[in-house]
Write an enzyme that holds these catalytic residues in place. Structure first.
Site, mmCIF file in Angstrom:
data_model
loop_
_atom_site.group_PDB
_atom_site.id
_atom_site.type_symbol
_atom_site.label_atom_id
_atom_site.label_comp_id
_atom_site.label_asym_id
_atom_site.label_seq_id
_atom_site.Cartn_x
_atom_site.Cartn_y
_atom_site.Cartn_z
ATOM 1 N N ASN A 9 -8.059 20.931 -0.242
ATOM 2 C CA ASN A 9 -8.328 20.946 1.201
ATOM 3 C C ASN A 9 -7.052 21.424 1.876
ATOM 4 O O ASN A 9 -6.091 20.672 1.998
ATOM 5 C CB ASN A 9 -8.698 19.525 1.660
ATOM 6 C CG ASN A 9 -8.862 19.421 3.166
ATOM 7 O OD1 ASN A 9 -8.890 20.421 3.871
ATOM 8 N ND2 ASN A 9 -8.972 18.186 3.653
ATOM 9 N N TRP A 10 -7.059 22.694 2.258
ATOM 10 C CA TRP A 10 -5.828 23.273 2.830
ATOM 11 C C TRP A 10 -5.541 22.735 4.226
ATOM 12 O O TRP A 10 -4.449 22.933 4.760
ATOM 13 C CB TRP A 10 -5.948 24.800 2.902
ATOM 14 C CG TRP A 10 -5.957 25.497 1.572
ATOM 15 C CD1 TRP A 10 -5.845 24.926 0.324
ATOM 16 C CD2 TRP A 10 -6.089 26.910 1.357
ATOM 17 N NE1 TRP A 10 -5.897 25.905 -0.644
ATOM 18 C CE2 TRP A 10 -6.053 27.132 -0.047
ATOM 19 C CE3 TRP A 10 -6.234 28.010 2.192
ATOM 20 C CZ2 TRP A 10 -6.149 28.416 -0.611
ATOM 21 C CZ3 TRP A 10 -6.333 29.281 1.637
ATOM 22 C CH2 TRP A 10 -6.286 29.479 0.249
ATOM 23 N N LYS A 11 -6.529 22.120 4.861
ATOM 24 C CA LYS A 11 -6.389 21.667 6.253
ATOM 25 C C LYS A 11 -5.945 22.854 7.131
ATOM 26 O O LYS A 11 -6.316 23.986 6.841
ATOM 27 C CB LYS A 11 -5.441 20.473 6.345
ATOM 28 C CG LYS A 11 -5.848 19.374 5.355
ATOM 29 C CD LYS A 11 -5.188 18.058 5.591
ATOM 30 C CE LYS A 11 -5.665 17.056 4.545
ATOM 31 N NZ LYS A 11 -5.125 15.718 4.724
ATOM 32 N N HIS A 96 -14.434 14.374 7.124
ATOM 33 C CA HIS A 96 -13.050 14.027 6.770
ATOM 34 C C HIS A 96 -12.501 13.057 7.820
ATOM 35 O O HIS A 96 -12.816 13.178 9.013
ATOM 36 C CB HIS A 96 -12.193 15.301 6.688
ATOM 37 C CG HIS A 96 -10.858 15.036 6.085
ATOM 38 N ND1 HIS A 96 -9.835 14.467 6.790
ATOM 39 C CD2 HIS A 96 -10.397 15.229 4.826
ATOM 40 C CE1 HIS A 96 -8.789 14.321 5.985
ATOM 41 N NE2 HIS A 96 -9.105 14.783 4.787
ATOM 42 N N GLU A 98 -9.785 12.881 9.270
ATOM 43 C CA GLU A 98 -9.087 13.527 10.392
ATOM 44 C C GLU A 98 -10.089 14.013 11.432
ATOM 45 O O GLU A 98 -9.819 13.961 12.632
ATOM 46 C CB GLU A 98 -8.208 14.675 9.861
ATOM 47 C CG GLU A 98 -6.974 14.123 9.136
ATOM 48 C CD GLU A 98 -6.444 15.002 8.015
ATOM 49 O OE1 GLU A 98 -6.783 16.191 7.948
ATOM 50 O OE2 GLU A 98 -5.674 14.472 7.175
ATOM 51 N N GLU A 168 -11.899 8.631 0.303
ATOM 52 C CA GLU A 168 -10.515 8.866 0.692
ATOM 53 C C GLU A 168 -10.039 7.728 1.590
ATOM 54 O O GLU A 168 -10.270 7.756 2.806
ATOM 55 C CB GLU A 168 -10.400 10.177 1.471
ATOM 56 C CG GLU A 168 -10.817 11.396 0.684
ATOM 57 C CD GLU A 168 -10.189 12.666 1.273
ATOM 58 O OE1 GLU A 168 -9.442 13.314 0.541
ATOM 59 O OE2 GLU A 168 -10.418 12.959 2.444
ATOM 60 N N GLY A 174 -2.034 11.744 2.814
ATOM 61 C CA GLY A 174 -0.786 12.338 3.285
ATOM 62 C C GLY A 174 0.364 11.351 3.387
ATOM 63 O O GLY A 174 1.395 11.667 3.970
ATOM 64 N N SER A 214 -3.279 11.420 -1.435
ATOM 65 C CA SER A 214 -2.025 11.499 -2.193
ATOM 66 C C SER A 214 -2.232 11.631 -3.698
ATOM 67 O O SER A 214 -1.439 11.108 -4.481
ATOM 68 C CB SER A 214 -1.116 10.304 -1.871
ATOM 69 O OG SER A 214 -0.792 10.304 -0.497
ATOM 70 N N GLY A 235 -5.184 17.340 -0.763
ATOM 71 C CA GLY A 235 -4.626 17.978 0.427
ATOM 72 C C GLY A 235 -3.317 18.668 0.102
ATOM 73 O O GLY A 235 -3.289 19.787 -0.431
ATOM 74 N N GLY A 236 -2.218 18.006 0.376
ATOM 75 C CA GLY A 236 -0.877 18.582 0.228
ATOM 76 C C GLY A 236 -0.656 19.294 -1.100
ATOM 77 O O GLY A 236 -0.105 20.405 -1.133
HETATM 78 P P1 PGA Z 1 -3.543 14.423 0.687
HETATM 79 O O1 PGA Z 1 -4.885 14.708 1.522
HETATM 80 O O2 PGA Z 1 -3.832 14.823 -0.750
HETATM 81 O O3 PGA Z 1 -2.505 15.296 1.328
HETATM 82 O O4 PGA Z 1 -3.250 12.975 0.816
HETATM 83 C C1 PGA Z 1 -6.146 14.471 0.972
HETATM 84 C C2 PGA Z 1 -7.204 14.811 1.976
HETATM 85 O O5 PGA Z 1 -7.020 14.528 3.171
HETATM 86 O O6 PGA Z 1 -8.264 15.374 1.624
#
Ligand code: PGA
Length: 251
Positions: A9-11, A96, A98, A168, A174, A214, A235-236
Site C-alpha cells: 500500500n503505497w499510500k 483503510h 486512514e 490492521e 506506521g 509495521s 505500507g512503509g
Molecule cells: P505500515 O502500514 O506497514 O506502514 O504500518 C500498513 C498499512 O497501513 O496498510
C-alpha cells in the site's frame, strides 16, 4: 484453498515517474522467481494504468487504494469502481483506517463501495482494525465484529468469497509497533470464526485474511507462519524493492 497474498500500500507516496520506476524494479526482481504468494501493489489512482502496463499482471496485481461509494455522476473529485477497473487494476483497498479516520468513511459508505467494487469485478481488500484505546479497554473483538457485520454481512456467500480481509490494528500502522504473532493469530482466528458462523466453514476457509501494521522483513516470517494469517498488507516497507522482496519471500 485460500491464497497467500502480500500486498503493498503505497499510500500518498511516489509521483508518477517514481511509481512506474518502482513497479518496473519489482517486476524485474520477481521475473525469475517462483512465488508462494500473490503479489499486489496499491498505487495512487493516477498511477494505475501506467503501473498495469509496466508489470507482468500474471505476477503482480494492481490495486487502487479507494473508490467512490457512488456509481457515477456529479461527484467532483471522486473516482468510481468502474473507472478503477477500466485501468486494468484488479483490486481495491477499502476501509483503510486512514480513510475511516481522516475522511470520515462510515460503515454504510463502505458497504456501498464493496458492492460497487464487486459489480466491477474488483477484489476488495477490506481493512478492519481497532485503535489503541479500544484494545486497552478490551473492546477490540467487538470493534472488529461490528466493522465486519456492518459493511460485509449483507453480502451473499458467493460474493463474500471474492473478498480479501486485512486486519490492521491502528496502533500498529506506521508506528513500528507490530502486533505479536500471537495477537495477530488470535484476532485472525476470531475473524475466521465470525465468517464460519455466518457463511459456513467451507467459505470461511477460502477467505484470505492479511495482517497489516509495521510488517517488515524482520517479522513477516513469524507473522505469516500462523495458520490464520494469509499474508500482509504492507505500507512503509512496500516503498522499496529491497524491503518488500524479503516480505514476499517470507512465504
Ligand atoms: P505500515 O502500514 O506497514 O506502514 O504500518 C500498513 C498499512 O497501513 O496498510
Amino acid at each position: 484453498m485460500r491464497k497467500n497474498i502480500v500486498a503493498g500500500n503505497w499510500k500518498m507516496n511516489k509521483n508518477l515517474q517514481e511509481g512506474i520506476e518502482l513497479a518496473k524494479e519489482l517486476n524485474e526482481a520477481l521475473k525469475e522467481k517462483t512465488l508462494k504468494c500473490e503479489v499486489v501493489i496499491g498505487t495512487p489512482f493516477i498511477h494505475l494504468e501506467s503501473v498495469v502496463k509496466s508489470v507482468d499482471t500474471t505476477k503482480i496485481g494492481v490495486a487502487a487504494q479507494n473508490c467512490a461509494d457512488k456509481k457515477s455522476g456529479a461527484y467532483t473529485g471522486e473516482v468510481s469502481a468502474e473507472m478503477v477497473a477500466s485501468t486494468g487494476a484488479k483490486y481495491v483497498i477499502l476501509g483503510h483506517s486512514e480513510r475511516r479516520a481522516y475522511y470520515h468513511e462510515t460503515a454504510e459508505m463502505l458497504k456501498e463501495k464493496v458492492k460497487l467494487a464487486l459489480e466491477n469485478d474488483l477484489t476488495p481488500i477490506f481493512c478492519i482494525g481497532e485503535v489503541l484505546e479500544e484494545r486497552e479497554a478490551n473492546k477490540h473483538f467487538d470493534v472488529i465484529q461490528s466493522q465486519i457485520e456492518e459493511s460485509l454481512f449483507e453480502l451473499s456467500a458467493e460474493d463474500c468469497t471474492k473478498i480479501v480481509l486485512a486486519y490492521e490494528p491502528v496502533w500498529a500502522i506506521g508506528t513500528g509497533k507490530t502486533a505479536t504473532a500471537a495477537q495477530a493469530q488470535e484476532m485472525h482466528a476470531f475473524i475466521r470464526k465470525l465468517l464460519v458462523e455466518k457463511y459456513g466453514l467451507e467459505i470461511a476457509e477460502n477467505i484470505s485474511i492479511l495482517y497489516g501494521g509495521s510488517c517488515n522483513a524482520g517479522n513477516a516470517k513469524e507473522l505469516f507462519s500462523n495458520p490464520d494469517v494469509d499474508g500482509g498488507l504492507i505500507g512503509g516497507a512496500s516503498l522499496g524493492v529491497d524491503k518488500f522482496m524479503p516480505i514476499i519471500e517470507a512465504f
